[in-house]
Design an enzyme around this catalytic site. Structure first.
Site, short mmCIF file in Angstrom:
data_model
loop_
_atom_site.label_atom_id
_atom_site.label_comp_id
_atom_site.label_asym_id
_atom_site.label_seq_id
_atom_site.Cartn_x
_atom_site.Cartn_y
_atom_site.Cartn_z
N HIS A 20 51.58 25.20 -31.73
CA HIS A 20 51.65 26.03 -30.31
C HIS A 20 50.63 27.49 -30.73
CE1 HIS A 20 52.86 27.57 -26.62
NE2 HIS A 20 54.02 28.20 -27.02
N ARG A 73 49.55 20.78 -22.36
CA ARG A 73 50.76 20.77 -23.03
C ARG A 73 51.31 19.50 -22.88
NH1 ARG A 73 56.01 24.65 -22.55
NH2 ARG A 73 54.46 26.32 -23.81
#
Ligand code: CP
Ligand code: NVA
Length: 298
Positions: A130, A103
């Protein structure tokens, strides 16, 4: 050959459907207390340069339940912080681990890391997209409505990373996605759009919500966004509230990837209301990601 999940362009419709079958099976096994330790002896590294509640914990618990281990790696504790390159880090971590979840801010960092890694790399959110969130969202829709094709999803709010992945996911899975946002806050449109789904862009949230099966939103200010106060002002007419619900189908489902800023992008009344499936959606992160781990790391 190793397979990555960097964007929803890395997976086809058939693979998504078999991932969902596996996720449903793993969910059932967990609910029945049946062991399902397919990743014994495997290690997942999890590099985070941004905060997380759902992604971190669900991947960590997921690896544990599959019999493997997850190692949380805060990027400011790695030599990456002192300018070790993504390529060198990928080459070294590939010697220890069986997969890496990342991330981070720059999507290019993830691409460079994946290009140089010999193990699967999974995107846990970048400024651009995402994908694991949207796979979970579509799985949740299938679970609740028993269908995916032609389901109309109205995304209302900021054209961010979640909206970008929604465009790819809806196109791939033959859904009808409408997006309502101010024109200058529209999401980037992916260069490669592969699939039969339909996309319509609106400025008026009520037009986007018309007859929708699902009403979806996300925070107005994402991690790393600048000018938060200005964005909130620009988006104040894009709140999910009773008015928006009235425009959609009766009993339309309400979704939010969370974390929510209550009474900004969504009223508490709607978030906690009978049409909200937001906490089931959050739970499903665990089941879908276990299916992803089992598929890529086994
Ligand atoms: N939805 C989501 O990815 O949540 P976290 O930021 O808590 O991981
Ligand atoms: N768009 C949000 C999603 C958080 C899960 C962000 O990037 O902060």
């Amino acid at each position: 050959m190793k397979k990555d999940l960097i964007t929803l362009n890395d997976i086809n419709q058939k693979e998504v459907l078999s991932l969902f079958e596996k996720a449903a099976l793993l969910k059932e096994k967990r609910n029945q207390g049946e062991p399902h330790k397919s990743l014994e002896g495997k290690s997942l590294g999890m590099i985070f340069s941004k905060e997380s509640t759902r992604t971190r914990i669900s991947f960590e618990v997921g690896m544990y339940e599959l019999g493997g281990q997850a190692i949380f790696l805060s990027s400011d504790q790695l030599q990456i912080k002192r300018e070790e390159t993504a390529a060198d880090s990928a080459k070294v971590l590939s010697r220890y681990l069986h997969g890496v979840l990342i991330r981070t801010h720059e999507h290019e960092f993830l691409e460079e890391f994946a290009k140089n890694a010999t193990i699967p790399v999974i995107n846990g959110l970048t400024d651009l997209n995402h994908p694991v969130q949207i796979l979970t969202d579509i799985f949740t829709i299938q679970e609740k409505l028993n269908r995916i094709e032609k389901v109309k999803v109205a995304y209302i709010g900021d054209g961010n990373n979640v909206a970008y992945s929604w465009i790819l996911g809806a196109t791939l899975m033959d859904m009808h996605l409408t997006i309502a946002s101010p024109t200058d806050l529209r999401p980037e449109i992916p260069k490669t759009l592969d699939g039969p789904g339909r996309l319509d862009l609106f400025e008026d949230p009520l037009k986007a919500a018309e007859d929708a099966d699902v009403i979806y939103t996300d925070v107005w200010v994402s991690m790393g966004d600048e000018n938060g106060a200005e964005k909130k002002e620009r988006l104040k007419n894009y709140q999910i509230n009773q008015n928006v619900l009235k425009a959609a189908k009766p009993n339309a489902l309400v979704m939010h990837c969370l974390p929510a800023h209550r009474d900004e992008e969504i009223t508490s009344e709607v978030l906690d209301g009978p049409q909200s499936i937001i906490f089931d959606q959050a739970e499903n992160r665990l089941h879908v990601q276990k299916a992803i781990l089992d598929t890529l790391l086994k």
